[in-house]
Every structure is written in C-alpha cells, then in structure tokens.
Design an enzyme around this catalytic site. Structure first.
Site, short mmCIF file in Angstrom:
data_model
loop_
_atom_site.label_atom_id
_atom_site.label_comp_id
_atom_site.label_asym_id
_atom_site.label_seq_id
_atom_site.Cartn_x
_atom_site.Cartn_y
_atom_site.Cartn_z
N HIS A 133 0.87 -1.19 0.00
CA HIS A 133 0.00 0.00 0.00
C HIS A 133 0.90 1.23 0.00
CE1 HIS A 133 -3.93 1.93 1.68
NE2 HIS A 133 -3.23 2.81 0.98
N HIS A 135 1.82 4.92 -1.71
CA HIS A 135 1.56 6.09 -2.54
C HIS A 135 2.90 6.58 -3.07
CE1 HIS A 135 -2.65 7.01 -1.00
NE2 HIS A 135 -2.22 6.08 -0.15
N HIS A 319 -6.42 14.05 2.41
CA HIS A 319 -7.64 13.98 1.61
C HIS A 319 -8.16 15.36 1.22
CE1 HIS A 319 -7.96 9.64 1.76
NE2 HIS A 319 -7.56 9.72 3.01
#
Length: 567
Positions: A133, A135, A319
């Site tokens: 996982h 980024h 986010h």
C-alpha cells in the site's frame, strides 16, 4: 571435545532448542531445527574453516554458489531454523549445509573459489518485506524503505499530485508508462496499480495492457457499486488484484451494498479497520468474509495513547479537506474510532487481519511497516499472553510466524508475486535482510537485493575499517550502475508481460508477471486465515467476533522506540 553452550553460540550462533530475544521486546524465537553439522560448521576468517582445501573446494563456478550466508537463523512463515543459505545468479539456490563436499559430510551447498561469504553467525535472516500500500509521492521513499528492510513496493501515484497524495492510483497508460520507466531506475521491486474507479471497462483495460498489475477502487475517485462491479469484471478477465478503499460516508451504499457488489469475488481490502477509510463505522466486518483479503496500514498499529490525536491532522492533509468546514470535520471524525482501532490489534493477533502495509506519506510511514508489526506483536503478548502453541515464556514461534507473514508471504500471494518474492525459499529472488537480534525489526545490518548487498550500515568511507563514525545507512554497489537492473524486478500484468511493452519502454531490469490473483481466498493467507463473524455496534462502535468483545488498552510505552533513535 564438546563446546559449552555459551562458547558454541559465540562462535557459530544459536542451535536447536536455543531461544533468541527479538530487540527489546518480550518476543522470543526458538530454533526448531539445525541443518549445519556439529563439528563441520563453516566459518570465514583468519584461522577459520573456509580456506582452500578445507571448507572451500576446487570446483568451478558452475558447481558452486555465488554467495553463502553462513550459520544463519532463518525466520520465516514456514519455520525458524539454523542453516547456511546459498545464492546463485541472484536467487536462493540452497538452504542447508555449506562447505567442501570433497572433505566434509552432508554438504548440500558447495563453496568454491568463486564463492563470496557473508558471516551470519548470531544473526537473523528474513525475507525482504513487501509493502502493498504505497503512494508513490516521492522517490526518496525507496531508500527509506530499503533501510527498514522493505524490498518490494506495490502501489500507485505520480509524485506529490493531489490525487496521489490521497490514492494509490497511477491513472492512465501515459502515467503508467512513465512510472514504469522510473521504476526501472530504482533499486527496489515495484508493481504499479492503476485507477479502478470507473463504471465502464475500456479505461480500466487499457491501464492493465499498459502494465498495471492491479487496480485501486477508492472513495475519493468513487467507490460505487457500479464501479466496484466493473473493476472486478475487468480484474477477472486479466487475472489482476483489486485493492479497495470503500465509501466512508455511505453515500452510495453501506458495507452490505459493497459486499453485494463484490459478489463473492476476491478483493484486497485496504486498512480494514477504517481509520484509513471505508464504510463508517463497520468496514471492519469485511475481515470475516472468505473472499476478502484484509490488511491494515501502520499509523493505527499498534494502538497507543497518541493514535487518536495524530489522525485528525493526517486526514485533513491527505484527503484535501478543510478544517473550517463542518462537513469535512464530520467526515474525518467519523473515521477515527477508539473502539475499532483497539479491536484491530486483537484481530491481528488472532489472525483475522492478514497483512500490514504503510500507506506511505498518505496517513502512513513507509519506513515503519516492520517496526510497527513487531511492536504490535509485543503489545499483544503483554496484554493477551502467549498464543496457543507457544509452549514457554521463551518460545513465541507461533506468534512470530503469524506476524512475519503479514508483510512478506501474504502480500506476495495477494498480488500474485509469491513465485518470485515473499519468503526465504529455494528458487525465489534473493531479497534477504540480515539483522543483529538486538536490532531486530528496527535497524537491519545488511539488505541483500537479488543476491547483492544493496544497502548497509556503513561507517566513514575514509576510515581504516568499516565501522568508525559517522555510521549510517548508505546505498551499496548493488544499488548503482547497471548492477541495480540485475538485482531488482518490475512486475507487470500477464497481458503486458507477453507483449512488447518492455522493448517499447526500453526497460532493462528483471521483469516478473503477476499470476493467480483471482483464485485465492482468505484461507490462503498463511497463519492469518481466521474468518470470524464480526459485529459492530452502530452507537458504541464496540466490536465483537463470534460474540466476544474485542478490545485492548492503548500502550503508553513501546519497545523498539526511543532506545534506538536519538533523533
């Protein structure tokens, strides 16, 4: 003459029945088997065994190995043993007894003039870790991860773009091509995931043809039932994995609707506890289904007195939220629940959550996957006691084998690369990490990539010996020049692997294909396959597994922390 236990361990490391403490934790491993032969152990150095006509034979390179790690304690999902490890052409070729078969008995790994030696007496060897996982926000993540013992990245992104800060998606063929070209220059194995949030298949198919090894469905791009169904239909046709971050706000449905859209097909459920995202408050229920391969990300692992406080700021940044907007604050607060975070530790200890990853720079720390895995194992032993099968205080083999599988073999199985990496087994790429037991899980001594040392703790290059200060991690020869292309691997989808993509993009590194992603289930998650019925109280957020309340106290003190880090 028989040596005393103390003298033997100081010369050749521990042997069968001996226990070794892991760092400053309360975890102990016990040697289950010793493949070296007593009295015939090989050891390199002045006046030692590996000399011409003694432990080293006369054979040419075709009959001996390129590299031997002598007298290593191998810690893997399949066992904890003492053995020599032979490496040939960048792959593990033998686990057993090394030496000169002309003069020594039971030799299975031949040492010759063409053999290099790494002394692993008293050291622990593990498989290079897999972070599933990631980024891809900055290339400097690679060195940070390597120095922690991670040798494989699976994820997506294009740099510090707003989309990549939030999601592990490399969107579209052009960006996938560019990231594959970048990966070709980085000294770490890489598989790129594309964007899976679409309700029609064409844009998904072209990403897989361009080389993506998986697709990511993310709520920030849309995790509707239609997008989930479409993405899984495409994945089934191309035999790739789907990673999923579902709908925190329950805008397009609840967890039941997502499960209905999945239709029993295999998915990798990211940060299944939910603080990293997913249906609030009960996404954690997904770890009880046979087709869901659940993982955690490391900021909630383990649960401590600081976990809750740090998450709000992380959420706002990653986010693209505004703390001045009430609805953005409500979104963030709905994801941060003490009760489910506490249950997460316990579910890992019971083997219901199968993997741990980082969520690098996007609510996670790329260099702390291994560290936090073992901190969690320690915390659970402190709070829950020994697991069934761990016979004594000095034998935590069952628990240790469960936790190491979470960042090695299970993510490899999940993403279809376990035939190449993920364990210390013959035939696999020689991605190995050498640890001094006192630094286990914190600071590795050597990182071996494709059979060559790629990173190491190293002292002043101008010193007369390798150890004077300043001592810190430095990339080694295996990470430089054309050597790095022979020691690292880029993973591609089968359709891309069988095309002319590598020639078109001028990729020169080793190329691996992903396979068998669609026919795996929770039962294939080694040492982590428990499937309880999970219930979450919608008012109190309490979590129950098969009717039993799951909770634990937050830790106020952890091992593997300030004792090892001055700054």
């Amino acid at each position: 003459m028989l040596l005393s236990k103390h003298d033997y361990a100081s010369l050749f490391g521990p042997t069968i029945g001996d226990s070794v403490r892991l760092a400053d934790t309360e975890l102990w491993i016990r040697i289950e088997k010793d493949f070296t032969v007593y009295g015939e152990e090989v050891k390199f150095g002045g006046g030692k065994v590996i000399r011409d006509g003694m432990g080293q034979g006369q054979m040419s390179s075709k009959d001996c190995v390129d590299l031997v790690l002598t007298n290593a304690v191998i810690l893997d999902y399949w066992g904890i043993i003492k053995a020599d490890i032979g490496i040939n052409n960048g792959r593990i070729s033998g686990i057993g007894k090394a030496g000169n078969p002309d003069v020594q008995p039971n030799v299975t790994i031949s040492i010759g003039p063409g053999t290099e030696i790494i002394a692993a007496e008293g050291k622990i060897v593990t498989a290079g870790g897999i972070d599933a996982h990631v980024h891809f926000i900055c290339p400097q993540q690679v060195e940070e991860a390597l120095c922690s013992g991670i040798t494989t990245f699976i994820g997506g992104g294009t740099g510090p773009a707003t989309g990549s800060n939030a999601t592990t998606c490399t969107p579209g063929p052009w960006f996938i091509s560019r990231m594959l070209q970048v990966a070709d220059t980085l000294p770490i194995n890489i598989g790129v995931t594309g964007k899976g949030s679409a309700s029609f298949p064409d844009a998904l198919e072209e990403q897989i043809i361009a080389g993506a090894i998986g697709l990511k469905v993310h709520e920030d791009w849309g995790a509707t039932p239609a997008a989930i169904d479409c993405c899984l239909n495409v994945a089934d046709r191309f035999d790739i994995q789907v990673s999923m971050h579902t709908d925190t706000l329950n805008e397009s449905g609840f967890v039941e609707d997502t499960l209905s859209a999945i239709k029993g097909r295999t998915v990798h459920a990211y940060h299944t506890e939910g603080a990293g995202g997913g249906h609030s408050p009960d996404i954690i229920r997904m770890c009880g289904f046979s087709n869901v391969l659940p993982s955690s990300t490391n900021p909630t692992m383990p649960y401590t007195v600081n976990t809750i406080d740090e998450h709000l700021d992380m959420m706002m940044i990653c986010h693209n939220l505004n703390p001045n907007l009430p609805e953005d604050m409500a979104f963030s607060e709905s994801r941060i629940r003490r009760e489910t975070i506490a249950a997460e530790d316990v579910l890992h200890d019971l083997g219901a959550l199968s993997m741990i990853s980082s969520d690098s720079q996007a609510m996670g720390r790329v260099g702390e996957v291994i560290l936090r895995t073992w901190q969690t194992a320690h915390k659970m032993k402190q709070q829950r006691g020994s697991l069934l099968g761990d016979a004594t205080r000095y034998d935590d083999n069952v628990r240790v084998k469960r936790y190491i599988a979470k960042y090695t073999i299970n993510p490899a199985i999940t993403h279809g690369i376990s035939h190449e990496v993920g364990s210390v087994e013959i035939g696999k790429l020689a991605d190995l990490v050498l640890w001094s037991p006192v630094f286990f899980g914190v600071k590795p001594e050597l990182i071996i990539k494709g059979g060559m040392i790629i990173s190491s703790v190293m002292g002043d290059p101008n010193a007369s010996i390798p150890t004077p200060q300043p001592v810190h991690y430095r990339l080694m020869f295996g990470a430089r020049g054309k050597a790095k292309h022979a020691t690292r691997m880029t993973f591609l989808s089968q359709v891309a692997y069988n095309s002319e993509l590598t020639d078109y993009l001028k990729l020169v590194s080793l190329i691996g294909e992903v396979r068998h992603c669609r026919n795996i289930q929770k039962k294939h998650m080694i040492n982590n396959s428990w499937q309880p019925v999970i219930e979450v109280d919608s008012q109190t957020y309490q979590v129950r597994a098969n009717g039993e309340l799951l909770t634990c106290e937050p830790a106020s003190v952890l091992p593997m922390s300030q004792r090892y880090f001055l700054f």
